[in-house]
Design an enzyme around this catalytic site. Structure first.
Site, PDB file in Angstrom:
ATOM      1  N   SER A 250     160.365  19.999  -0.577  1.00 12.98           N
ATOM      2  CA  SER A 250     160.673  19.963   0.852  1.00 12.98           C
ATOM      3  C   SER A 250     159.755  20.985   1.536  1.00 12.98           C
ATOM      4  CB  SER A 250     162.156  20.332   0.983  1.00 12.98           C
ATOM      5  OG  SER A 250     162.580  20.348   2.287  1.00 12.98           O
TER       6      SER A 250
ATOM      7  N   CYS B 268     157.022  22.019   7.300  1.00 14.30           N
ATOM      8  CA  CYS B 268     156.588  20.852   8.082  1.00 14.30           C
ATOM      9  C   CYS B 268     155.687  21.223   9.264  1.00 14.30           C
ATOM     10  CB  CYS B 268     157.804  20.078   8.570  1.00 14.30           C
ATOM     11  SG  CYS B 268     158.965  21.091   9.474  1.00 14.30           S
TER      12      CYS B 268
HETATM   13  C1  SAM Z   1     161.708  22.913   5.193  1.00 17.31           C
HETATM   14  S1  SAM Z   1     162.417  24.277   4.401  1.00 17.31           S
HETATM   15  C2  SAM Z   1     163.223  23.494   3.053  1.00 17.31           C
HETATM   16  C3  SAM Z   1     164.705  23.651   3.099  1.00 17.31           C
HETATM   17  C4  SAM Z   1     165.463  23.051   1.948  1.00 17.31           C
HETATM   18  N1  SAM Z   1     165.086  21.711   1.639  1.00 17.31           N
HETATM   19  C5  SAM Z   1     166.983  23.111   2.133  1.00 17.31           C
HETATM   20  O1  SAM Z   1     167.682  22.283   1.581  1.00 17.31           O
HETATM   21  O2  SAM Z   1     167.465  23.998   2.818  1.00 17.31           O
HETATM   22  C6  SAM Z   1     161.020  24.997   3.643  1.00 17.31           C
HETATM   23  C7  SAM Z   1     161.360  26.152   2.713  1.00 17.31           C
HETATM   24  O3  SAM Z   1     160.172  26.513   2.027  1.00 17.31           O
HETATM   25  C8  SAM Z   1     160.128  27.903   1.844  1.00 17.31           C
HETATM   26  N2  SAM Z   1     158.700  28.231   1.676  1.00 17.31           N
HETATM   27  C9  SAM Z   1     157.719  28.010   2.575  1.00 17.31           C
HETATM   28  N3  SAM Z   1     156.521  28.394   2.070  1.00 17.31           N
HETATM   29  C10 SAM Z   1     156.758  28.847   0.811  1.00 17.31           C
HETATM   30  C11 SAM Z   1     155.917  29.379  -0.217  1.00 17.31           C
HETATM   31  N4  SAM Z   1     154.604  29.508  -0.035  1.00 17.31           N
HETATM   32  N5  SAM Z   1     156.504  29.762  -1.376  1.00 17.31           N
HETATM   33  C12 SAM Z   1     157.845  29.641  -1.555  1.00 17.31           C
HETATM   34  N6  SAM Z   1     158.683  29.149  -0.622  1.00 17.31           N
HETATM   35  C13 SAM Z   1     158.152  28.744   0.548  1.00 17.31           C
HETATM   36  C14 SAM Z   1     160.784  28.480   3.086  1.00 17.31           C
HETATM   37  O4  SAM Z   1     161.357  29.751   2.824  1.00 17.31           O
HETATM   38  C15 SAM Z   1     161.837  27.418   3.414  1.00 17.31           C
HETATM   39  O5  SAM Z   1     163.095  27.765   2.894  1.00 17.31           O
END
Ligand code: SAM
Length: 308
Positions: free
Chosen positions: A76, A79
């Site tokens: 996920s 976005c």
């Molecule tokens: C769109 S949200 C996904 C939420 C998840 N599907 C849920 O059920 O709540 C994107 C997530 O990716 C994490 N994230 C973004 N970039 C990242 C990275 N480079 N490494 C690890 N986590 C990351 C963010 O902290 C965020 O929680």
């Protein structure tokens, strides 16, 4: 090329957030062997509701040896690189780096099934083209589908794109198609916590100054306005509560005051179970976490079809 699928199915949850995938996976007996997210708040909530704590390392630089063997990957990714609200920098956005990195690993690890979600704009991105090209050249059949809670009889507009990629050698299943029209819709009043009123939920009220100032850009639902069946809320984003414009609906109370939907109400609209807990985190953090999450029913629909 054969992919051996274990029983129970072993899954990895990338960008796990508060764990929408884990919620959906529970009834299938899927074992989530590892989850990954760099947000300490998301990981706190995830750990409280699941038996494990996600790895908080940055996926930009994760090494292949840190990725356990699994039959199914759920991703996920952020976005903003593809969303209308962002600058649409696509693959060159620094927030897309970790996803590019994981696409490389998909081709090396070759899990039998890969499920992924993102905003509608993702379908027109260079990243989507790159993902499909990489997967197809590695023997996957790739299927994308738009799913919205309204398709599951829930009065919330949150259309998202879901990708299902299956190793051709591991499956003879048909492509996933849209669910049939839901016969009986749940009305919005089913999701309202009527205990939250002007007296009991002062922290959820929009100030009268803001209500007047932002009136033209607010999306307000008033259950007295029209028949309940005609009411629906718009997508609650991670910016809900902070920014006023199109970041989620507000509810008009009997008194005429406007209040924010509570994080618990948003979780219910997303299909999380009633016992799901956001711990005791501050309200703005709860909104950010639930606004980032995913419709659990949509993931359930994918699993029901992808794992027949
Ligand atoms: C769109 S949200 C996904 C939420 C998840 N599907 C849920 O059920 O709540 C994107 C997530 O990716 C994490 N994230 C973004 N970039 C990242 C990275 N480079 N490494 C690890 N986590 C990351 C963010 O902290 C965020 O929680």
């Amino acid at each position: 090329m054969t992919a051996k699928i274990s029983t129970p199915i072993r899954a990895l949850e990338f960008y796990s957030g508060i764990g929408a995938f884990s919620q959906a996976a529970k009834p299938y007996g899927i074992e989530v062997v590892a989850a990954f997210d760099q947000s300490q708040w998301a990981n706190q909530v995830y750990e409280l509701n699941n038996s494990q704590k996600p790895s908080s390392r940055n996926l930009d630089s994760i090494s292949i040896k840190d990725i356990p063997e699994a039959d199914l990957w759920w991703l996920s990714p952020p976005c903003t690189p593809y969303s209308r609200r962002g600058e649409q920098k696509d693959m060159s956005d620094p927030r897309a780096k970790s996803f590019l990195h994981l696409i490389e690993f998909m081709a090396l690890k070759k899990p039998a099934t890969i499920l992924l979600e993102n905003v509608e704009g993702f379908l027109h991105s260079k990243m989507y083209g790159h993902l499909c090209q990489t997967l197809e050249s590695n023997g996957y059949i790739v299927n994308s589908i738009k799913l919205c809670p309204t398709m599951f009889a829930v009065p919330m507009l949150r259309p998202h794109i879901f990708i299902v990629a299956r190793l051709a050698a591991a499956t003879a299943l048909p492509l996933i198609t849209a669910p049939p029209q839901a016969s009986s819709a749940k009305t919005l009043s089913n999701f309202i916590d009527y205990g939250l009123n002007e007296d009991t939920a002062a922290h959820l009220l929009l100030s009268e100054v803001d209500a007047e100032k932002y009136e033209p850009v607010l999306n307000v639902v008033d259950l007295k306005d029209a028949s309940d069946a005609a009411q629906y809320v718009i997508c609650f984003t991670s910016g809900y509560y902070r920014c006023r414009k199109a970041s989620g609906s507000l509810l008009r109370l009997e008194s005429g005051r406007l209040r924010f939907f509570s994080p618990g109400e948003i979780l219910a609209l997303l299909g999380f179970s009633a016992d799901f807990s956001l711990s005791n985190l501050a309200l703005p953090i709860c909104y950010r976490l639930v606004g980032n999450s995913v419709d659990v029913r949509a993931i359930d629909y994918l699993l029901a079809n992808a794992l027949q």
